[in-house]
Write a protein that holds these residues in place. Structure first.
Motif, PDB file in Angstrom:
ATOM      1  N   ALA A  45       0.910  -0.774  -0.174  1.00 29.00           N
ATOM      2  CA  ALA A  45       0.128  -0.194   0.304  1.00 29.00           C
ATOM      3  C   ALA A  45       0.786   1.063   0.357  1.00 29.00           C
ATOM      4  O   ALA A  45       0.333   2.036  -0.619  1.00 29.00           O
ATOM      5  N   SER A  48       2.617   1.560  -3.384  1.00 25.10           N
ATOM      6  CA  SER A  48       1.847   1.881  -4.597  1.00 25.10           C
ATOM      7  C   SER A  48       1.312   3.504  -4.142  1.00 25.10           C
ATOM      8  O   SER A  48       1.442   3.924  -5.267  1.00 25.10           O
ATOM      9  N   ASP A  49       1.430   3.994  -2.994  1.00 26.40           N
ATOM     10  CA  ASP A  49       0.264   5.694  -2.280  1.00 26.40           C
ATOM     11  C   ASP A  49       2.380   6.362  -2.945  1.00 26.40           C
ATOM     12  O   ASP A  49       1.761   7.040  -4.067  1.00 26.40           O
ATOM     13  N   GLN A  51       4.155   5.701  -4.871  1.00 27.81           N
ATOM     14  CA  GLN A  51       4.363   5.719  -6.800  1.00 27.81           C
ATOM     15  C   GLN A  51       3.276   6.561  -7.338  1.00 27.81           C
ATOM     16  O   GLN A  51       3.672   7.026  -8.663  1.00 27.81           O
TER      17      GLN A  51
ATOM     18  N   GLN B  32      -5.899  -3.531  -4.216  1.00 27.78           N
ATOM     19  CA  GLN B  32      -5.024  -2.510  -3.750  1.00 27.78           C
ATOM     20  C   GLN B  32      -5.134  -2.659  -5.342  1.00 27.78           C
ATOM     21  O   GLN B  32      -3.790  -1.730  -6.355  1.00 27.78           O
ATOM     22  N   ASP B  36      -4.237   0.278  -8.231  1.00 27.47           N
ATOM     23  CA  ASP B  36      -2.925  -0.102  -9.250  1.00 27.47           C
ATOM     24  C   ASP B  36      -2.852   0.066 -10.434  1.00 27.47           C
ATOM     25  O   ASP B  36      -2.230   1.085 -11.443  1.00 27.47           O
ATOM     26  N   GLN B  40      -2.562   2.676 -13.557  1.00 28.63           N
ATOM     27  CA  GLN B  40      -1.428   2.655 -14.218  1.00 28.63           C
ATOM     28  C   GLN B  40      -1.922   2.884 -15.660  1.00 28.63           C
ATOM     29  O   GLN B  40      -1.476   3.224 -16.518  1.00 28.63           O
TER      30      GLN B  40
END
Lengths: 201, 371
Positions: A45, A48-49, A51, B32, B36, B40
């Motif tokens: 998490a 991901s945040d 990025q 998640q 993502d 993307q």
């Protein structure tokens, strides 16, 4: 006829101990797995945040730097006002009124090493945090001329003549977060780079 | 008692317990990852749409011909003002329905911006409803445009070049004999044609030229393919210009048609034979064949709608450019001695005296992206 209760056998102490040990082992194993999964999830998490934040920040920055020097009046406008490895200040005349004093016509990005923040300022206002948790020296700008040769920039910034030669800016941005797993010392990092051609240069 | 009834269910309970812990975590990680991936994917679509929009702009800007105004572009693909398609960019072969493939596509519009500028707006769309809009401001270059020192529009270009005749796309001063500019503005091809298929043939014909005899941009010999000039429009512009001076067709001996300080628009309504010495400046438009056995010294634009025959005895110096328009007689024989030398200053002087006559290339004055 035997009574039904005569067939019911009780649980002996040995059986109870063995089952307790067995259940404990199972619980220990499942805890290990669950903890690892939880940590992985947290790391994932955060990564991901991080990025998303860096990619989005770079996208906005690329958009604003790309447009530097635009004049709706078709006038020639120097795109860069400051160009240093840790800061850049660009200008454009969006409404063609001949100045760069209106909203979003001057945009500056600067890295604050004390707070580890990349800051953004518009129209000469005080810089506001744009992205936090930037790694130490994790924001770097490189400048290139039309032939692709790097134009060196020091901390004091480039001279106007040098800025006039800049056709491309390479941006490197790295953010850093503490690893949620206390057993892991290495921090979590997300690094992105982008090459931005100044369309109006 | 059956074996089944001896099962106490410990393993099942344990497995269910572990599953209860791990399943929500797995679901969280999956969720998640999906988020993502979506982000993307959207970013990628956004970037792809941006480059599709850029392609639309590049396509449009490349198709704006050298000219005097943007009026024709504003009339839309039907080239008629006041119709529904006004403002739609008139691509020569029509706007592509998709680029590079469906669902990506761009739509380009041309909107006037002030008196002398044009705003080209390219709207791109792609997957997942992604859309990007980029704009560029274009204007006419302040310098008059010529594709080359010698531009031949003819359908079957056949160029015969004598050993003492030079062609130069290098920028020269408007003097006789021409001298290379100390700070040349740009280097053009020495010879160009609008037909790409004619370029190799021209190159082959000129391959025996001495090194440097056909100098300019690109290889030696300097030959290129250029965007088509609308010579018909320019000939009409010159013919309709109030200052135009019409000369009778036929042979002339000595004459002066304009000077560097006072260029003229000279029109010869038919063939022209020069046996003496002709000097001049401005535009010399020959509505027929130009045959020279004498001397010509001319600064500006020499425009011939017919054969150009410079005989072995001739001495011809053109500082500026020579254009040969398409016609029945397409001979282009440059023998004798002399030079056709590109000169930006000769063309700029002419443009200064007769504004709006010569074509001007398009230059990009600004670029912006709409959020």
């Amino acid at each position: 006829m035997k009574r039904r209760g005569a067939y019911q056998r009780g649980v002996s102490l040995v059986e109870l101990l063995v089952s307790t040990v067995f259940v404990s082992i199972l619980m220990a194993i499942s805890y290990t797995f669950a903890r690892a999964a939880l940590m992985t999830s947290r790391v994932q998490a955060i990564k991901s945040d991080a990025q998303e934040a860096t990619v989005m920040a770079l996208d906005i920055m690329a958009h604003e730097l790309r447009m530097a020097g635009f004049s709706a009046a078709g006038a020639s406008l120097p795109p860069l006002r400051t160009a240093a490895p840790d800061r850049v200040d660009v200008a454009c005349d969006l409404n063609g009124d001949g100045d760069t004093a209106d909203s979003n016509e001057r945009i500056a990005y600067s890295y604050d090493d004390a707070t580890h923040e990349l800051k953004r300022a518009t129209g000469g206002a005080s810089p506001q945090p744009f992205i936090r948790n930037v790694a130490s020296m994790g924001f770097h700008l490189s400048y290139f001329d039309a032939a692709g040769s790097e134009i060196p920039a020091d901390a004091t910034g480039m001279a106007a003549a040098q800025m006039g030669r800049v056709h491309r800016i390479d941006v490197a941005l790295q953010v850093e977060f503490t690893n949620p797993d206390p057993n892991v010392a290495a921090s979590l990092r997300s690094a992105v780079t982008s090459s931005i051609c100044l369309r109006n240069q | 008692m059956s074996a089944l009834r001896n099962q106490h269910g410990t393993a099942l309970v344990a497995a269910l317990g572990i599953a209860m812990i791990l399943l929500p975590l797995g679901a969280l990680v999956t969720l998640q990852c999906r988020t993502d991936l979506s982000i993307q994917h959207n970013l990628r679509s956004d970037i792809e749409s941006f480059y599709v929009a850029e392609a639309g702009l590049a396509h449009a800007v490349a198709e704006i011909p050298p000219g005097q105004s943007f009026d024709q572009l504003l009339a839309g693909p039907d080239r008629i003002k006041g119709t529904a398609d006004d403002g739609v960019f008139p691509f020569t072969e029509g706007a592509p329905t998709a680029f590079p493939s469906p669902p990506y596509r761009y739509d380009v519009q041309a909107v006037p911006q002030g008196a002398s500028m044009l705003n080209i707006i390219s709207r791109a769309s792609g997957v997942n409803g992604s859309a990007k809009v980029v704009e560029t401001l274009v204007m006419r270059s302040p310098l008059p445009f010529t594709p080359a020192a010698l531009y031949a529009e003819t359908a079957n270009t056949s160029l015969s070049l004598g050993g003492s005749f030079q062609l130069s796309g290098i920028d020269h001063q408007a003097v006789f004999p021409p001298v290379v500019q100390p700070q040349p503005r740009a280097e053009l091809p020495a010879v160009s044609t609008p037909r790409s298929e004619a370029e190799p043939a021209l190159r082959e014909q000129l391959s025996s030229a001495a090194p440097g005899q056909i100098a300019g941009a690109g290889d030696d010999p300097s030959v290129g393919t250029a965007q088509r000039l609308d010579l018909d429009t320019y000939m009409k512009s010159v013919s309709n210009a109030p200052a135009a001076i019409v000369h009778a067709a036929g042979a002339i001996n000595d004459a002066t048609w304009g000077t560097t300080g006072a260029p003229q628009l000279s029109i010869v309504a038919g063939d022209l034979q020069v046996s003496g010495r002709l000097t001049g400046s401005g535009v010399l438009m020959v509505s027929g064949a130009l045959q020279v056995t004498g001397t010509i010294e001319f600064a500006g634009v020499l425009l011939a709608q017919g054969a150009v025959l410079l005989e072995p005895s001739s001495s011809v110096t053109v500082v500026g450019t020579l254009w040969q328009a398409a016609s029945q007689d397409e001979r282009l024989e440059l023998r004798g001695s002399g030079i056709i030398a590109y000169s930006s200053s000769a063309l700029a002087d002419l443009d200064h005296v007769f504004p709006g006559l010569l074509p001007h290339a398009v230059v990009v004055a600004g670029w912006r992206e709409d959020l």
